[in-house]
Scaffold this motif. Structure first.
Motif, short mmCIF file in Angstrom:
data_model
loop_
_atom_site.label_atom_id
_atom_site.label_comp_id
_atom_site.label_asym_id
_atom_site.label_seq_id
_atom_site.Cartn_x
_atom_site.Cartn_y
_atom_site.Cartn_z
N LYS A 1 58.30 -42.67 58.18
CA LYS A 1 59.48 -42.21 57.45
C LYS A 1 59.86 -40.77 57.81
N ARG B 1 58.80 -37.55 48.25
CA ARG B 1 59.99 -36.90 48.82
C ARG B 1 60.62 -37.84 49.82
N GLU B 2 61.91 -37.67 50.05
CA GLU B 2 62.61 -38.50 51.02
C GLU B 2 63.67 -37.68 51.74
N SER C 1 61.96 -37.78 45.64
CA SER C 1 62.33 -39.20 45.48
C SER C 1 62.84 -39.45 44.07
#
Length: 135
Positions: free
Chosen positions: A110, A57-58, A126
């Motif tokens: 992050k 995930r981002e 992501s």
């Protein structure tokens, strides 16, 4: 690649993710006690989910976020954002001591953009296709 993400997420969950998520959840519950701080509570719950399972995930910035998001982020930075940033940096330093901890340290680092300014940001898978305005 999906198997690697799964393994990293499980290791993360055991080492740091569970306790980070518990902290964010408690903060969210406290924020939801007062009506005016419910948006901060919702942001805390969103960060708890990301802290629980970060690999794959981002964080992306939503361009349609307006002045209310900016004001919320300014208040958030003053009240909690800089403390969370220090916490994530300290966690990353502790995790980076071992070779297996380096990806975990990167995951902690992050999370800083979301911990510093949760309003106007979104957690997405992501590599997921996004609308043109969210790139």
């Amino acid at each position: 690649m999906a198997a690697l993400r799964l393994v990293l997420n499980i290791i993360w969950l055991v080492i740091a993710g569970f306790w980070l998520a518990v902290g964010y959840t408690i903060a969210g519950l406290i924020c939801c006690v007062l009506i005016i701080t419910i948006p901060f509570g919702i942001a805390s719950f969103r960060m708890a989910g990301y802290a629980l399972w970060p690999f794959g995930r981002e964080v992306v910035h939503r361009r349609e976020a307006g002045a209310a998001s900016t004001l919320g982020n300014v208040i958030w930075i003053i009240v909690a954002g800089w403390w969370l940033t220090i916490e994530h940096i300290a966690t990353a330093c502790a995790l980076a001591v071992t070779i297996i901890g380096i990806p975990m340290a990167w995951a902690s680092l992050k999370m800083i953009p979301l911990a510093l300014a949760p309003f106007g940001n979104e957690v997405v898978p992501s590599g997921a296709p996004r609308e043109p305005w969210r790139i």
